[in-house]
Design a protein around this motif. Structure first.
Motif, PDB file in Angstrom:
ATOM      1  N   SER A  55       0.756  -1.020  -0.386  1.00 33.82           N
ATOM      2  CA  SER A  55       0.147   0.110  -0.156  1.00 33.82           C
ATOM      3  C   SER A  55       0.942   1.328   0.337  1.00 33.82           C
ATOM      4  O   SER A  55       2.065   1.261   0.332  1.00 33.82           O
ATOM      5  N   GLN A  56       0.685   1.984  -0.645  1.00 30.23           N
ATOM      6  CA  GLN A  56       1.120   3.333  -1.204  1.00 30.23           C
ATOM      7  C   GLN A  56       0.757   4.719   0.257  1.00 30.23           C
ATOM      8  O   GLN A  56       0.956   6.152  -0.677  1.00 30.23           O
ATOM      9  N   ASP A  57      -0.562   4.310   0.137  1.00 31.68           N
ATOM     10  CA  ASP A  57      -1.237   5.284   1.659  1.00 31.68           C
ATOM     11  C   ASP A  57      -0.692   5.219   2.808  1.00 31.68           C
ATOM     12  O   ASP A  57      -1.235   4.910   3.992  1.00 31.68           O
ATOM     13  N   LEU A  58      -0.118   4.807   3.109  1.00 30.33           N
ATOM     14  CA  LEU A  58       0.886   5.961   4.683  1.00 30.33           C
ATOM     15  C   LEU A  58       0.766   6.495   5.290  1.00 30.33           C
ATOM     16  O   LEU A  58       1.725   7.627   4.825  1.00 30.33           O
ATOM     17  N   ILE A  59       1.385   6.381   6.585  1.00 30.81           N
ATOM     18  CA  ILE A  59       1.672   7.751   7.539  1.00 30.81           C
ATOM     19  C   ILE A  59       2.515   7.251   8.570  1.00 30.81           C
ATOM     20  O   ILE A  59       1.641   5.372   9.316  1.00 30.81           O
ATOM     21  N   VAL A  60       3.805   7.966   8.284  1.00 30.96           N
ATOM     22  CA  VAL A  60       4.277   6.977   9.991  1.00 30.96           C
ATOM     23  C   VAL A  60       4.532   7.616  10.671  1.00 30.96           C
ATOM     24  O   VAL A  60       4.589   8.940  10.972  1.00 30.96           O
ATOM     25  N   LEU A  61       4.165   7.184  12.261  1.00 30.26           N
ATOM     26  CA  LEU A  61       4.573   7.718  13.034  1.00 30.26           C
ATOM     27  C   LEU A  61       5.786   7.082  14.171  1.00 30.26           C
ATOM     28  O   LEU A  61       6.262   5.966  14.221  1.00 30.26           O
ATOM     29  N   THR A  62       6.416   8.047  14.303  1.00 32.06           N
ATOM     30  CA  THR A  62       7.984   8.316  15.153  1.00 32.06           C
ATOM     31  C   THR A  62       7.816   7.766  16.809  1.00 32.06           C
ATOM     32  O   THR A  62       8.804   8.147  17.033  1.00 32.06           O
ATOM     33  N   ASN A  63       6.338   8.503  16.742  1.00 34.91           N
ATOM     34  CA  ASN A  63       6.344   8.459  18.633  1.00 34.91           C
ATOM     35  C   ASN A  63       7.642   9.360  19.590  1.00 34.91           C
ATOM     36  O   ASN A  63       7.329   8.742  20.595  1.00 34.91           O
ATOM     37  N   GLY A  64       7.275  10.940  19.231  1.00 31.93           N
ATOM     38  CA  GLY A  64       8.588  11.438  19.658  1.00 31.93           C
ATOM     39  C   GLY A  64       9.817  11.278  19.382  1.00 31.93           C
ATOM     40  O   GLY A  64      10.416  12.264  19.415  1.00 31.93           O
ATOM     41  N   VAL A  65       9.801  10.567  17.867  1.00 32.54           N
ATOM     42  CA  VAL A  65      11.200  10.346  17.676  1.00 32.54           C
ATOM     43  C   VAL A  65      11.541  11.197  16.297  1.00 32.54           C
ATOM     44  O   VAL A  65      11.017  11.285  15.375  1.00 32.54           O
ATOM     45  N   GLN A  66      12.618  12.360  16.547  1.00 31.52           N
ATOM     46  CA  GLN A  66      13.076  12.844  15.252  1.00 31.52           C
ATOM     47  C   GLN A  66      13.892  12.502  14.004  1.00 31.52           C
ATOM     48  O   GLN A  66      14.774  11.744  14.371  1.00 31.52           O
ATOM     49  N   LEU A  67      13.260  12.008  12.677  1.00 27.52           N
ATOM     50  CA  LEU A  67      13.817  11.489  11.845  1.00 27.52           C
ATOM     51  C   LEU A  67      15.077  12.297  12.070  1.00 27.52           C
ATOM     52  O   LEU A  67      14.546  13.300  10.943  1.00 27.52           O
ATOM     53  N   SER A  68      16.203  11.905  11.147  1.00 27.41           N
ATOM     54  CA  SER A  68      17.311  12.580  10.382  1.00 27.41           C
ATOM     55  C   SER A  68      16.390  12.999   9.261  1.00 27.41           C
ATOM     56  O   SER A  68      16.312  13.180   8.474  1.00 27.41           O
ATOM     57  N   ILE A  69      17.443  14.327   8.270  1.00 27.13           N
ATOM     58  CA  ILE A  69      16.806  15.327   7.481  1.00 27.13           C
ATOM     59  C   ILE A  69      17.126  14.060   6.218  1.00 27.13           C
ATOM     60  O   ILE A  69      16.036  13.970   5.354  1.00 27.13           O
ATOM     61  N   GLU A  70      17.636  13.455   5.848  1.00 27.43           N
ATOM     62  CA  GLU A  70      17.982  12.050   4.799  1.00 27.43           C
ATOM     63  C   GLU A  70      16.982  10.798   4.643  1.00 27.43           C
ATOM     64  O   GLU A  70      16.127  10.597   4.309  1.00 27.43           O
ATOM     65  N   GLY A  71      16.514  10.610   6.209  1.00 33.65           N
ATOM     66  CA  GLY A  71      15.621   9.558   6.344  1.00 33.65           C
ATOM     67  C   GLY A  71      14.036  10.331   6.157  1.00 33.65           C
ATOM     68  O   GLY A  71      12.679   9.591   5.661  1.00 33.65           O
ATOM     69  N   GLN A  72      13.891  11.422   6.642  1.00 40.39           N
ATOM     70  CA  GLN A  72      12.334  12.200   5.960  1.00 40.39           C
ATOM     71  C   GLN A  72      12.794  12.334   4.542  1.00 40.39           C
ATOM     72  O   GLN A  72      11.714  12.436   4.230  1.00 40.39           O
ATOM     73  N   THR A  73      13.423  12.707   4.325  1.00 39.40           N
ATOM     74  CA  THR A  73      13.625  13.096   2.244  1.00 39.40           C
ATOM     75  C   THR A  73      13.133  11.691   2.018  1.00 39.40           C
ATOM     76  O   THR A  73      12.679  12.048   0.484  1.00 39.40           O
ATOM     77  N   GLU A  74      13.703  10.835   2.630  1.00 34.67           N
ATOM     78  CA  GLU A  74      13.861   8.888   1.719  1.00 34.67           C
ATOM     79  C   GLU A  74      12.172   8.980   1.117  1.00 34.67           C
ATOM     80  O   GLU A  74      11.850   8.740   0.139  1.00 34.67           O
ATOM     81  N   LEU A  75      11.777   9.914   2.651  1.00 31.63           N
ATOM     82  CA  LEU A  75       9.637   9.183   2.469  1.00 31.63           C
ATOM     83  C   LEU A  75       9.298  10.001   1.590  1.00 31.63           C
ATOM     84  O   LEU A  75       8.299   9.848   0.981  1.00 31.63           O
ATOM     85  N   GLN A  76       9.689  10.912   2.320  1.00 30.00           N
ATOM     86  CA  GLN A  76       8.524  12.120   1.991  1.00 30.00           C
ATOM     87  C   GLN A  76       8.762  12.305   0.418  1.00 30.00           C
ATOM     88  O   GLN A  76       7.690  12.734   0.006  1.00 30.00           O
ATOM     89  N   LYS A  77       9.758  11.820  -0.617  1.00 33.09           N
ATOM     90  CA  LYS A  77       9.705  11.799  -2.168  1.00 33.09           C
ATOM     91  C   LYS A  77       8.782  10.322  -2.943  1.00 33.09           C
ATOM     92  O   LYS A  77       8.634  10.930  -3.696  1.00 33.09           O
ATOM     93  N   HIS A  78       8.150   9.996  -1.350  1.00 32.88           N
ATOM     94  CA  HIS A  78       7.012   8.757  -1.776  1.00 32.88           C
ATOM     95  C   HIS A  78       5.276   9.830  -1.353  1.00 32.88           C
ATOM     96  O   HIS A  78       4.453   8.884  -1.405  1.00 32.88           O
TER      97      HIS A  78
END
Length: 299
Positions: free
Chosen positions: A165-188
């Protein structure tokens, strides 16, 4: 007291498979199980050829019925509380105050989950899952949530689930992902919410919404989580089995540990989850090692 050839501790797919192989080799064994197998909360076990979609309890009942064909196999419904090694033999004590003696021990007690958000447990196995290979097909094209806190787990699990499924919301429960990690997911076009989770809301195991400590909430009815895992007992450590730096029991890859006459199979070895099929295969391999060693020692 009769001395058994082998005692198998744990009646999941690894222990059941091992017991079948041992029984067919005419070994006198006892299989111990207390019904705490990790997949007991699952509605269906998927991906096991000829048994796709079977309920876990039905899987166990079929296996138990097959074992009845082999009179040298005994089933003991009890929790093993202690294993004592004396003079090249093992005394196994149970919660029902029974004692059994065996030449060899096969550990197949598996692992259990730990959730950082306790309310996940209410939905686990019905609408929240940990293995996309096991449950992804049933969740395909749904609006899913991914709950994980370590960045490596977030990225790995999200990439896997994106296959279904491409309809995803990611919850990290208070943890901030790295800029690289965020970019990798947000581009999708995957949305990331880093707010702390307050609670999961739903009925009878079926998720409806997720509330955050900020007061905000989102509606999602299914998803995947990344638990931590632990062994529910310390039998391997107490018997002197060597571990590697990650806590994995060191073996020869066919079930033999570094302790003579102590064997291990299934998830117990790695302290990581595996499929029914892989666990069953490892149970078979460990049983063959037990049988081979018994034959060679007695020939």
């Amino acid at each position: 007291m009769n001395v058994l050839d082998c005692i198998v501790i744990g009646g999941g797919p690894a222990g059941l498979s091992a017991s079948l192989t041992l029984g067919r080799a005419r070994r006198n064994i006892a299989l111990f199980d207390d019904g705490t197998n990790r997949n007991r909360v699952t509605q269906a076990s998927n991906g096991f050829i000829t048994r796709d979609g079977i309920k876990p309890q039905a899987f166990k009942e079929i296996a138990r019925k097959e074992l009845e064909n082999y009179p040298s196999v005994s089933f003991i419904n009890a929790t093993v509380t202690e294993i004592i090694k004396e003079n090249e033999q093992f005394t196994v004590k149970t919660s029902t105050n029974q004692e059994f003696v065996s030449e060899k021990i096969l550990l197949a007690t598996g692992i259990q989950e730990i959730f950082s958000i306790p309310s996940i447990r209410k939905f686990y196995g019905k609408s929240l899952f940990s293995c996309p290979y096991c449950d992804g097909w049933e969740q395909q094209e749904k609006q899913l949530v991914v709950i994980a806190e370590k960045e490596e787990h977030v990225l790995h699990l999200t990439k896997l689930i994106y296959n279904w499924s491409q309809d995803l919301i990611v919850l990290t429960n208070g943890v901030q992902l790295s800029i690289e990690g965020q970019t990798e997911l947000q581009k999708h076009n995957i949305k990331i919410i880093a707010e702390k989770i307050k609670d999961l809301i739903g009925n009878d195991g079926y998720l409806e919404s997720i509330e955050f400590e900020t007061g905000a909430s989102i509606n999602r009815t299914a998803g995947f989580v990344a638990p931590s895992y632990y062994r529910p007992n310390h039998f391997a450590e107490k018997l002197g089995c060597e571990m590697d730096e990650e806590g994995k029991v060191i073996t020869d890859h066919v079930g033999r540990t570094t302790q003579k006459n102590v064997y291990i199979a299934g998830e117990t070895e790695r302290s990581k989850p595996s499929s029914l099929m892989i666990s069953a295969a490892k149970g078979n391999k460990a049983a063959v090692s037990v049988i081979t060693d018994l034959i060679m020692e007695r020939f």
